[in-house]
Design a protein around this motif. Sequence first.
Motif, mmCIF file in Angstrom:
data_model
loop_
_atom_site.group_PDB
_atom_site.id
_atom_site.type_symbol
_atom_site.label_atom_id
_atom_site.label_comp_id
_atom_site.label_asym_id
_atom_site.label_seq_id
_atom_site.Cartn_x
_atom_site.Cartn_y
_atom_site.Cartn_z
ATOM 1 N N GLU A 57 62.569 67.477 35.204
ATOM 2 C CA GLU A 57 63.235 68.072 34.037
ATOM 3 C C GLU A 57 63.293 67.115 32.855
ATOM 4 O OE1 GLU A 57 66.340 67.956 36.500
ATOM 5 O OE2 GLU A 57 65.480 69.514 37.744
ATOM 6 N N TRP A 58 63.420 65.808 33.137
ATOM 7 C CA TRP A 58 63.559 64.836 32.058
ATOM 8 C C TRP A 58 62.244 64.568 31.336
ATOM 9 C CZ3 TRP A 58 60.372 60.788 32.977
ATOM 10 C CH2 TRP A 58 60.048 60.516 34.302
ATOM 11 N N SER A 59 61.122 65.008 31.899
ATOM 12 C CA SER A 59 59.822 64.780 31.283
ATOM 13 C C SER A 59 59.385 66.046 30.566
ATOM 14 C CB SER A 59 58.796 64.401 32.355
ATOM 15 O OG SER A 59 57.528 64.272 31.786
ATOM 16 N N LEU A 95 50.405 55.381 30.792
ATOM 17 C CA LEU A 95 51.137 56.626 30.554
ATOM 18 C C LEU A 95 52.482 56.606 31.265
ATOM 19 C CD1 LEU A 95 48.312 59.291 30.817
ATOM 20 C CD2 LEU A 95 49.518 58.565 28.771
ATOM 21 N N ARG A 96 52.517 56.027 32.458
ATOM 22 C CA ARG A 96 53.768 55.923 33.198
ATOM 23 C C ARG A 96 54.752 54.997 32.487
ATOM 24 N NH1 ARG A 96 53.203 52.398 38.130
ATOM 25 N NH2 ARG A 96 53.466 50.897 36.467
ATOM 26 N N ASP A 97 54.259 53.852 32.005
ATOM 27 C CA ASP A 97 55.143 52.847 31.420
ATOM 28 C C ASP A 97 55.447 53.102 29.951
ATOM 29 O OD1 ASP A 97 55.068 51.637 33.886
ATOM 30 O OD2 ASP A 97 53.535 50.177 33.319
ATOM 31 N N GLU A 98 54.420 53.368 29.145
ATOM 32 C CA GLU A 98 54.604 53.551 27.709
ATOM 33 C C GLU A 98 54.850 55.009 27.353
ATOM 34 O OE1 GLU A 98 51.057 51.994 25.996
ATOM 35 O OE2 GLU A 98 51.358 50.010 26.872
ATOM 36 N N LYS A 130 54.402 59.220 22.854
ATOM 37 C CA LYS A 130 55.453 59.291 21.840
ATOM 38 C C LYS A 130 56.806 58.881 22.419
ATOM 39 C CE LYS A 130 53.003 62.926 19.431
ATOM 40 N NZ LYS A 130 52.985 64.335 19.080
ATOM 41 N N GLY A 131 56.793 57.869 23.272
ATOM 42 C CA GLY A 131 58.033 57.326 23.818
ATOM 43 C C GLY A 131 58.543 58.019 25.071
ATOM 44 N N THR A 132 57.940 59.121 25.466
ATOM 45 C CA THR A 132 58.362 59.827 26.673
ATOM 46 C C THR A 132 57.407 59.493 27.812
ATOM 47 O OG1 THR A 132 59.170 61.652 25.319
ATOM 48 C CG2 THR A 132 58.905 62.073 27.660
ATOM 49 N N PRO A 133 57.899 58.914 28.905
ATOM 50 C CA PRO A 133 57.003 58.571 30.016
ATOM 51 C C PRO A 133 56.397 59.809 30.670
ATOM 52 C CG PRO A 133 59.235 57.756 30.399
ATOM 53 C CD PRO A 133 59.256 58.508 29.134
ATOM 54 N N LYS A 192 48.666 65.006 36.399
ATOM 55 C CA LYS A 192 48.275 66.310 36.936
ATOM 56 C C LYS A 192 49.415 67.322 36.800
ATOM 57 C CE LYS A 192 46.097 68.624 40.748
ATOM 58 N NZ LYS A 192 45.530 68.536 42.072
ATOM 59 N N LEU A 193 50.655 66.885 37.012
ATOM 60 C CA LEU A 193 51.777 67.818 36.854
ATOM 61 C C LEU A 193 51.995 68.174 35.386
ATOM 62 C CD1 LEU A 193 54.412 66.420 39.371
ATOM 63 C CD2 LEU A 193 52.935 68.409 39.621
ATOM 64 N N ALA A 194 51.737 67.230 34.494
ATOM 65 C CA ALA A 194 51.976 67.481 33.068
ATOM 66 C C ALA A 194 50.898 68.360 32.451
ATOM 67 C CB ALA A 194 52.054 66.158 32.315
#
Length: 155
Positions: free
Chosen positions: A24-26, A54-57, A60-63, A68-70
Amino acid sequence: MARMHTRRRGSSGSDKPVADEPPEWSDVDAEAVEERVVELAEQGHDPSVIGMKLRDEGVKGTPVPDVKLATGKKLTEILEENDATGDLPEDLRSLMERAIGLREHMDENPQDHQNKRALQNTESKIRRLADYYRGDELDADFTYSYDVAVELLEE
């Protein structure tokens, strides 16, 4: 499964949690993730490095916890669609880099028998992977040698 070049058994790894939808937070946009993946690939990053960035940075500030889920597509599928893949598969490239480093070390230290064995093991892994990729991602007449590896990695 046993390790390839040791007498020890392999250590068990952790399994990825089963998820059908992003957390939900992503709340990232799929198109923005794809654009960022292509941008990072054009900068010369490998797929595994792109996933970590992508995991760390994030975008636009959202990890981005899982590409695949995104997006609904694997990271490598996104790269193939946008013609941003490298000329060699990532695993083969990293093994070739390791073999070149070991060969240079052996030239400076000819009595280092432990690294001689490591070089033999690495080159056998490269040959096995080349057999696997031959015809699909490599030329049908590709054969590994130190000179070929240096030439491919200079490009």
